[in-house]
Design an enzyme around this catalytic site. Structure first.
Site, PDB file in Angstrom:
ATOM      1  N   TYR A  38       0.853  -1.193   0.000  1.00 60.48           N
ATOM      2  CA  TYR A  38       0.000   0.000   0.000  1.00 60.48           C
ATOM      3  C   TYR A  38       0.884   1.237   0.000  1.00 60.48           C
ATOM      4  O   TYR A  38       1.878   1.280   0.734  1.00 60.48           O
ATOM      5  CB  TYR A  38      -0.912   0.040   1.225  1.00 60.48           C
TER       6      TYR A  38
ATOM      7  N   GLU B 110      -0.635   4.723  -0.266  1.00 64.45           N
ATOM      8  CA  GLU B 110      -1.542   5.867  -0.427  1.00 64.45           C
ATOM      9  C   GLU B 110      -0.815   7.181  -0.207  1.00 64.45           C
ATOM     10  O   GLU B 110       0.003   7.306   0.722  1.00 64.45           O
ATOM     11  CB  GLU B 110      -2.726   5.744   0.538  1.00 64.45           C
TER      12      GLU B 110
ATOM     13  N   ASP C 236      -8.671  14.036 -24.244  1.00 63.11           N
ATOM     14  CA  ASP C 236      -8.544  12.624 -23.861  1.00 63.11           C
ATOM     15  C   ASP C 236      -7.897  11.939 -25.056  1.00 63.11           C
ATOM     16  O   ASP C 236      -8.532  11.751 -26.099  1.00 63.11           O
ATOM     17  CB  ASP C 236      -9.933  12.059 -23.567  1.00 63.11           C
TER      18      ASP C 236
ATOM     19  N   THR D  96      -5.278   6.608 -21.465  1.00 66.24           N
ATOM     20  CA  THR D  96      -4.933   5.272 -20.983  1.00 66.24           C
ATOM     21  C   THR D  96      -3.500   4.997 -21.425  1.00 66.24           C
ATOM     22  O   THR D  96      -2.932   5.739 -22.228  1.00 66.24           O
ATOM     23  CB  THR D  96      -5.879   4.201 -21.560  1.00 66.24           C
TER      24      THR D  96
ATOM     25  N   LYS E 123      -3.019   1.375 -25.019  1.00 64.94           N
ATOM     26  CA  LYS E 123      -3.475   1.294 -26.415  1.00 64.94           C
ATOM     27  C   LYS E 123      -2.257   1.488 -27.339  1.00 64.94           C
ATOM     28  O   LYS E 123      -1.353   0.656 -27.304  1.00 64.94           O
ATOM     29  CB  LYS E 123      -4.593   2.309 -26.652  1.00 64.94           C
TER      30      LYS E 123
ATOM     31  N   ARG F  64      -2.255  -2.000 -18.648  1.00 60.35           N
ATOM     32  CA  ARG F  64      -3.641  -1.504 -18.596  1.00 60.35           C
ATOM     33  C   ARG F  64      -3.745  -0.496 -17.469  1.00 60.35           C
ATOM     34  O   ARG F  64      -3.603  -0.841 -16.299  1.00 60.35           O
ATOM     35  CB  ARG F  64      -4.586  -2.689 -18.370  1.00 60.35           C
TER      36      ARG F  64
HETATM   37  N1  DSN Z   1     -12.953   0.700 -24.711  1.00 62.93           N
HETATM   38  C1  DSN Z   1     -12.095   1.652 -25.350  1.00 62.93           C
HETATM   39  C2  DSN Z   1     -12.128   1.498 -26.819  1.00 62.93           C
HETATM   40  O1  DSN Z   1     -12.165   0.382 -27.282  1.00 62.93           O
HETATM   41  O2  DSN Z   1     -12.096   2.484 -27.556  1.00 62.93           O
HETATM   42  C3  DSN Z   1     -12.395   3.012 -24.930  1.00 62.93           C
HETATM   43  O3  DSN Z   1     -12.578   3.035 -23.554  1.00 62.93           O
END
Ligand code: DSN
Length: 421
Positions: free
Chosen positions: A53, A55, A199, A225, A228, A234
């Site tokens: 932990y 925090e 975003d 994120t 990707k 993730r």
């Molecule tokens: N689930 C993602 C996507 O496939 O674009 C976005 O959150």
């Protein structure tokens, strides 16, 4: 107990992981938001960093024993700032949703207004959709695409912004195949006195490699994120201008989250480093070249691409002229070893469960080192499956699907992943 391998400790879970490795090896992963993380990224995710932990933030923790975690998180922060040229980085958000929630928490009060791209036109659920917390907590309004071009129309967005005077404008999409002009969004935001957030979850790797215009100079907050196009673990991150640093940090912890996932933060640090390495920029360029080649091949087979092509890592294919829904097409392609997702297209008459489109992308297959020649093969196979994959009675044509699947597996074998697993 502690020393047993997963095979010894839990053959059921180990078996499922083994099956999934097999699936990832033998199919073409073409969902544009998915990728293959490196062994180094996964080593951090699966490390003893999961045991603690921590925090709080580096050198300001609520738990003892954090000396290594302070160094690790500071390293991740410094790498994120350097990679994106940002004043401030928060690397704790567990997900893109948490990062967006924290950004709104930092910039807005409940009930404040925002203007974002709608989901049916390519936006994201967390950008104010009524079924999401964002749509319920804030006063959300939406811009769409130009009906003639299916592209962003900045003049129309400006007109809408002038009328609504939103407190926040969000730039960013999850199904938009063209460049997003963040400078134009900044001009709009300035003209109406709104904050600007981007975003960049989908295009994060492209931005890091300077293959897509950079939102960081123009935005109050940028969220993303990390799994990707960036090809990390993730998770997510949030970047901001110095003036928002305290508010953003407070919004992430204790506003939205409690204990950070330190193993994932370790893996984010690895990924930010990989994104600075020689080869990453060329990888991102190849993602785009591959998407553009796939677009050309599909067009040769009379596929209707929304906007007529792509500038990034994904294509949006409108299947109306092929007389098949996105759901049926995606299921047939999966049976042939090509995994894409069904997707709404602009002004789609069908529901999100059926859809008139699919959204293929090239980040993961480019990680396998596939190039334009392979994209042509894949485009030809997609056409074969969609044009001939159903019998006249509506049942799947197993001969066509089986034949394509065999060719897909042969290609996958020639471009292996995780060979040492
Ligand atoms: N689930 C993602 C996507 O496939 O674009 C976005 O959150």
């Amino acid at each position: 107990m502690m020393e047993r391998s997963i095979l010894e400790a839990d053959h059921e879970v180990a078996g499922i992981i083994g099956d999934e490795l097999d699936r990832q090896q033998k199919t073409l992963m073409m969902i544009p938001s998915e990728n293959y993380a490196s062994r180094a990224v996964m080593a951090a995710c699966g490390s003893i960093l999961t045991n603690k932990y921590a925090e709080g933030y580096p050198y300001k923790r609520y738990y003892n024993g954090c000396e290594n975690y302070d160094k690790l998180e500071q390293l991740a922060i410094d790498r994120a700032k350097a990679l994106f040229g940002a004043d401030h980085a928060n690397v704790q958000p567990h997900t893109g949703t948490a990062a967006n929630m924290a950004a709104y928490w930092a910039l807005l009060e409940p009930g404040d207004s925002m203007l974002a791209m709608s989901v049916p036109q390519g936006g994201h659920l967390t950008h104010g959709d009524k079924v999401n917390f964002s749509g319920q907590r804030y006063d959300c309004h939406f811009y769409g695409l130009d009906p003639d071009t299916d592209q962003l129309n900045y003049d129309a967005i400006l007109d809408q912004a002038k009328e609504l005077r939103p407190k926040l404008i969000i730039a960013g999409a999850s199904a938009y195949p063209r460049i997003i002009d963040f400078m134009k969004f900044k001009e709009i935001a300035d003209e109406v006195g709104a904050y600007l957030m981007a975003d960049i979850a989908h295009i994060c790797g492209l931005v890091a490699a300077e293959c897509h215009p950079d939102p960081v100079p123009y935005c109050d907050v940028v969220t993303s994120t990390t799994h990707k196009t960036l090809r990390g673990p993730r998770g997510a991150l949030a970047l901001c201008k110095e003036k928002w640093a305290k508010a953003l940090d407070r919004a992430v912890f204790p506003g939205v989250q409690a204990g950070p996932l330190m193993h994932i933060i370790g893996a984010k640090a690895v990924a930010f480093n990989e994104a600075q390495e020689f080869g990453f920029r060329e990888y991102q360029r190849q993602i785009i070249r591959n998407a553009q080649q796939l677009a050309r091949t599909l067009q040769r087979h009379d596929f209707d691409l929304v906007t007529g092509g792509t500038d990034n890592h994904l294509l949006l294919v409108r299947l109306t002229n092929k007389n098949i829904t996105g759901k049926v097409a995606a299921d047939l392609l999966e049976a042939a070893g090509i995994v894409v997702n069904k997707n709404l297209v602009p002004n789609d008459p069908l529901s999100a469960k059926e859809t008139s489109g699919i959204r293929p992308g090239t980040p993961a297959i480019t990680s396998r080192k596939m190039k334009e020649a392979e994209m042509e093969m894949i485009g030809d196979w997609m056409a074969r499956v969609i044009d001939n994959g159903l019998n006249s009675d509506g049942s799947p044509n197993e001969d066509v699907l089986g034949a394509v699947r065999a060719e897909v597996e042969e290609l996958c074998e020639a471009f292996p992943i995780y060979q040492s697993f």
